[in-house]
Design a protein around this motif. Structure first.
Motif, PDB file in Angstrom:
ATOM      1  N   UNK A 142      92.430   9.574 -13.868  1.00 24.26           N
ATOM      2  CA  UNK A 142      92.108  10.811 -12.802  1.00 24.26           C
ATOM      3  C   UNK A 142      93.638  11.233 -12.404  1.00 24.26           C
ATOM      4  N   UNK A 143      94.793  10.438 -12.279  1.00 24.21           N
ATOM      5  CA  UNK A 143      95.908  11.144 -11.435  1.00 24.21           C
ATOM      6  C   UNK A 143      96.460  11.983 -12.749  1.00 24.21           C
ATOM      7  N   UNK A 144      96.249  11.783 -14.005  1.00 21.93           N
ATOM      8  CA  UNK A 144      96.852  13.087 -14.717  1.00 21.93           C
ATOM      9  C   UNK A 144      96.162  14.073 -14.778  1.00 21.93           C
ATOM     10  N   UNK A 145      94.804  13.691 -14.616  1.00 17.78           N
ATOM     11  CA  UNK A 145      93.848  14.945 -14.509  1.00 17.78           C
ATOM     12  C   UNK A 145      94.086  15.863 -13.314  1.00 17.78           C
ATOM     13  N   UNK A 146      94.322  15.269 -12.184  1.00 17.98           N
ATOM     14  CA  UNK A 146      94.651  15.926 -10.892  1.00 17.98           C
ATOM     15  C   UNK A 146      95.893  16.747 -10.954  1.00 17.98           C
ATOM     16  N   UNK A 147      96.805  16.161 -12.078  1.00 14.44           N
ATOM     17  CA  UNK A 147      98.230  16.752 -12.034  1.00 14.44           C
ATOM     18  C   UNK A 147      98.013  18.046 -12.906  1.00 14.44           C
ATOM     19  N   UNK A 148      97.206  17.817 -14.090  1.00 12.22           N
ATOM     20  CA  UNK A 148      97.070  19.108 -14.943  1.00 12.22           C
ATOM     21  C   UNK A 148      96.462  20.080 -14.282  1.00 12.22           C
ATOM     22  N   UNK A 149      95.209  19.739 -13.233  1.00 15.01           N
ATOM     23  CA  UNK A 149      94.400  20.808 -12.752  1.00 15.01           C
ATOM     24  C   UNK A 149      95.359  21.502 -11.848  1.00 15.01           C
ATOM     25  N   UNK A 150      96.438  20.797 -10.886  1.00 16.21           N
ATOM     26  CA  UNK A 150      97.374  21.516 -10.178  1.00 16.21           C
ATOM     27  C   UNK A 150      98.234  22.196 -10.884  1.00 16.21           C
ATOM     28  N   UNK A 151      98.723  21.735 -12.169  1.00 14.71           N
ATOM     29  CA  UNK A 151      99.682  22.465 -12.744  1.00 14.71           C
ATOM     30  C   UNK A 151      98.791  24.051 -13.393  1.00 14.71           C
ATOM     31  N   UNK A 152      97.539  23.926 -13.808  1.00 10.74           N
ATOM     32  CA  UNK A 152      97.038  25.125 -13.923  1.00 10.74           C
ATOM     33  C   UNK A 152      96.737  26.002 -12.833  1.00 10.74           C
ATOM     34  N   UNK A 153      96.560  25.631 -11.642  1.00  9.81           N
ATOM     35  CA  UNK A 153      96.237  26.466 -10.576  1.00  9.81           C
ATOM     36  C   UNK A 153      97.680  27.144 -10.139  1.00  9.81           C
ATOM     37  N   UNK A 154      98.759  26.226 -10.464  1.00 11.40           N
ATOM     38  CA  UNK A 154     100.022  26.884 -10.086  1.00 11.40           C
ATOM     39  C   UNK A 154     100.553  27.916 -10.862  1.00 11.40           C
ATOM     40  N   UNK A 155      99.874  27.684 -12.122  1.00  9.90           N
ATOM     41  CA  UNK A 155     100.447  29.050 -13.161  1.00  9.90           C
ATOM     42  C   UNK A 155      99.646  30.076 -12.864  1.00  9.90           C
ATOM     43  N   UNK A 156      98.334  30.081 -12.355  1.00  9.31           N
ATOM     44  CA  UNK A 156      97.676  31.214 -12.200  1.00  9.31           C
ATOM     45  C   UNK A 156      97.620  31.867 -10.933  1.00  9.31           C
ATOM     46  N   UNK A 157      98.129  30.930  -9.947  1.00 12.48           N
ATOM     47  CA  UNK A 157      98.159  31.711  -8.585  1.00 12.48           C
ATOM     48  C   UNK A 157      99.440  32.448  -8.341  1.00 12.48           C
ATOM     49  N   UNK A 158      99.363  33.681  -7.866  1.00  9.00           N
ATOM     50  CA  UNK A 158     100.901  34.219  -7.508  1.00  9.00           C
ATOM     51  C   UNK A 158     101.657  33.513  -6.674  1.00  9.00           C
ATOM     52  N   UNK A 159     102.827  33.710  -6.883  1.00  9.52           N
ATOM     53  CA  UNK A 159     104.093  32.740  -6.066  1.00  9.52           C
ATOM     54  C   UNK A 159     104.139  33.092  -4.827  1.00  9.52           C
ATOM     55  N   UNK A 160     104.047  32.116  -3.952  1.00 14.87           N
ATOM     56  CA  UNK A 160     104.156  32.462  -2.465  1.00 14.87           C
ATOM     57  C   UNK A 160     105.677  32.632  -1.837  1.00 14.87           C
ATOM     58  N   UNK A 161     105.805  33.591  -1.185  1.00 14.60           N
ATOM     59  CA  UNK A 161     107.299  33.824  -0.490  1.00 14.60           C
ATOM     60  C   UNK A 161     107.215  32.836   0.795  1.00 14.60           C
ATOM     61  N   UNK A 162     106.367  32.544   1.334  1.00 13.65           N
ATOM     62  CA  UNK A 162     106.646  31.743   2.561  1.00 13.65           C
ATOM     63  C   UNK A 162     106.632  30.411   2.595  1.00 13.65           C
ATOM     64  N   UNK A 163     107.497  29.814   3.345  1.00 14.68           N
ATOM     65  CA  UNK A 163     107.530  28.248   3.300  1.00 14.68           C
ATOM     66  C   UNK A 163     107.137  27.948   4.676  1.00 14.68           C
ATOM     67  N   UNK A 164     106.361  26.784   4.538  1.00 13.28           N
ATOM     68  CA  UNK A 164     106.100  26.188   6.031  1.00 13.28           C
ATOM     69  C   UNK A 164     106.603  24.661   6.278  1.00 13.28           C
ATOM     70  N   UNK A 165     107.192  24.626   7.244  1.00 15.90           N
ATOM     71  CA  UNK A 165     107.711  23.445   7.842  1.00 15.90           C
ATOM     72  C   UNK A 165     106.768  22.831   8.596  1.00 15.90           C
ATOM     73  N   UNK A 166     106.397  21.510   8.637  1.00 15.43           N
ATOM     74  CA  UNK A 166     105.486  20.851   9.425  1.00 15.43           C
ATOM     75  C   UNK A 166     106.353  20.264  10.180  1.00 15.43           C
ATOM     76  N   UNK A 167     106.332  20.079  11.591  1.00 15.02           N
ATOM     77  CA  UNK A 167     106.948  19.328  12.610  1.00 15.02           C
ATOM     78  C   UNK A 167     105.938  18.381  13.466  1.00 15.02           C
TER      79      UNK A 167
END
Ligand SMILES: Nc1ncnc2c1ncn2[C@@H]1O[C@H](COP(=O)(O)OP(=O)(O)OP(=O)(O)O)[C@@H](O)[C@H]1O
Ligand SMILES: [Mg+2]
Length: 514
Positions: free
Chosen positions: A38-63
């Motif tokens: 399962x963990x490998x699957x989640x990793x592959x899924x997130x890698x695929x979605x990272x490849x196909x979503x446009x790169x965000x220019x924003x960074x959010x810091x949680x305080x």
């Protein structure tokens, strides 16, 4: 014309192709779910979605509000700092004030957004609050700030902007903090009115808000001296690391000396208002033993000024020994000094101790020895410079046709700022009050001359001649009358001087000198 049968054929071919693709996808997914962990699957899924979503220019810091069990300082600072950034468009804000604060403060409500600019960086703050999942309400709501900005400024936000927010918040907090006056005989009530017990005092000290208006701006003293004191205080509060490095306790001692009404207590109030330090007014004459003194001093808090007024009078009690008490339980000057030295090196940080006296020459040399009090400050009679400060404070004038005459007299006369201030308060009309000051100075100059004349030693020849003359007239009676008259005159003048010095000065009773 369209051939309808052709179109129908193509549609059915497409549909069957899609159906077989979907079926294969399902098959692949089921196989993947079964075969790949399962963990490998989640990793592959997130890698695929990272490849196909446009790169965000924003960074959010949680305080987050909490760091484990402790409050997050960045969160606290942001909360304070953002108060000053709430714009006119905010729909909802929170208002609050504690007894320790001077002003009503507003803070942002959850989901409100605030924009801020630091140099070229545009930032957006948002307060987020997550309701507890726990139905019984045992889990508190979780609050945090989201700080979003362009990724390329990550370094400058983390290394410059957030430290700037921390510093700014401390400044805002200090300005809003009501300075407390702690005394041991304060008629204090509940904490809600700015009265209360505490400051680590555990009931030993009562406190009241120090509303003394004295500041370095209103204090009439030589500008160089004022500057020197302010610089000394600034250096002191900035030097935490220096004190640590040289192995010295972070404490500073001042001895203020000078005649009554020259502003010693006002200077202490100005120091407290400047540093936002609380004042502990220690009345030594009400203490009976070194152990009581120790208990009281230990219960004072950091960032405070411990004041022992009129030390020359207070230490007259150094031989006060109640009944048959053994000598180590009575309060003594050496007990005080030893304890202060001990306190200096043992407990507490950022402490200032101030002794005041009208008679430096009466003080025990032990108190004056180098290193004991870091700075000896002489509060003296009014000078031209200090008169100008008073005139500006009280009348708002920096020049007047009577200034010349006043300044000509003031340098030769012993007049205290308290006496001048009293004259300056008599009316709002500058002409009237400056005439009053001039008359005061003339009167003082006359008195001083009279005393000088009365005191000036006549030559033995003069005395002998006068004596012979007097004897010639009435056999010595005139001479005796003259001597008596001189004594009475000197005595009256002295009393008048003392009496006038006291007019308008604060009640010197216990706890009333502030
Ligand atoms: N240097 C000064 N600058 C401005 N105001 C002053 C100054 N000195 C005295 N005053 C005025 O006179 C009043 C009395 O002064 P203050 O209590 O500070 O004198 P002090 O030196 O502490 O006297 P004491 O030795 O009797 O305690 C103050 O409230 C203030 O209004
Ligand atoms: Mg005083």
């Amino acid at each position: 014309m369209y051939d309808i049968s052709k179109v129908q054929n193509t549609a059915s071919t497409l549909f069957s192709a899609y159906a077989s693709l979907a079926a294969s996808m399902m098959l692949v997914r089921t196989m993947a779910n079964d075969l790949i962990p399962k963990s490998l699957l989640t990793y592959i899924q997130s890698a695929i979605s990272y490849l196909f979503t446009p790169l965000s220019t924003q960074l959010t810091i949680i305080v987050d509000e909490q760091c484990g069990m402790t409050r997050n300082q960045v969160y606290e600072a942001a909360e304070i700092y953002l108060r000053t950034k709430i714009g006119p468009n905010a729909d909802k804000v929170r208002a609050h004030k504690t007894p320790k604060q001077k002003n009503i403060n507003v803070s942002i409500e959850k989901d409100e957004e605030i924009t801020d600019v630091y140099g070229v960086v545009q930032m957006k703050w948002r307060l987020v609050s997550v309701e507890p999942q726990d139905r019984h309400g045992y889990t508190p709501e979780k609050r945090f700030f989201e700080l979003s900005f362009n990724k390329k400024f990550k370094e400058s936000v983390l290394n410059e902007y957030l430290p700037f927010v921390l510093t700014k918040a401390k400044e805002i907090q200090d300005n809003d903090r009501a300075v407390k006056l702690y005394t041991r005989d304060c008629p204090c009530g509940s904490d809600d009115d700015g009265y209360g017990y505490g400051g680590g005092g555990g009931g030993v000290w009562g406190s009241i808000n120090l509303d003394h208006p004295a500041t370095f701006d209103t204090l009439a003293m030589e500008p160089e001296m004022k500057k020197m004191i302010i610089e000394d205080l600034d250096r002191f509060v900035k030097r935490r690391d220096f004190y640590k490095k040289v192995g010295k306790a972070w404490k500073r001692g001042y001895l203020l000396y000078g005649p009554p009404g020259t502003g010693k207590s006002s200077l202490i109030a100005a120091m407290a208002n400047y540093l936002k330090f609380d004042i502990y007014d220690l009345e030594l004459t009400s203490l009976y033993s070194n152990s009581e003194l120790r208990r009281i001093l230990i219960s004072t808090s950091n960032r405070s000024i411990i004041v022992i007024e009129d030390i020359d009078c207070s230490v007259e009690m150094h031989d006060r020994n109640l009944g048959h008490q053994p000598s180590d339980t009575k309060i003594t000057l050496s007990g005080l000094l030893n304890f202060i030295d001990g306190l200096w090196s043992n407990c507490g940080d950022e402490r200032i101790i101030v002794f005041t006296t009208n008679h430096k020459e009466k003080l025990d040399p032990a108190l004056l020895r180098p290193g004991r009090m870091d700075m000896h400050i002489h509060m003296s009679y009014c000078t031209n410079q200090s008169f100008k400060i008073l005139a500006f404070n009280y009348l708002g004038v920096s020049d007047h046709r009577l200034f010349g005459e006043i300044e000509g007299l003031i340098k030769n006369v012993e007049v205290t700022p308290a006496e001048v201030a009293e004259e300056l308060m008599r009316s709002e009309d500058a002409e009237v009050v400056l005439e009053g000051v001039l008359n005061l100075l003339k009167r003082k100059a006359d008195e001083a001359n009279e005393i000088k004349e009365e005191k000036s030693p006549s030559t033995p020849e003069d005395d002998e001649k006068e004596e012979i003359e007097d004897k010639k007239v009435d056999g010595g009676e005139i001479q005796e009358a003259k001597r008596l008259r001189t004594e009475v005159l000197v005595h009256t003048l002295r009393n008048q001087r003392r009496g006038r010095m006291r007019i308008g000065r604060p009640n010197r009773g216990r706890g009333g000198r502030w």
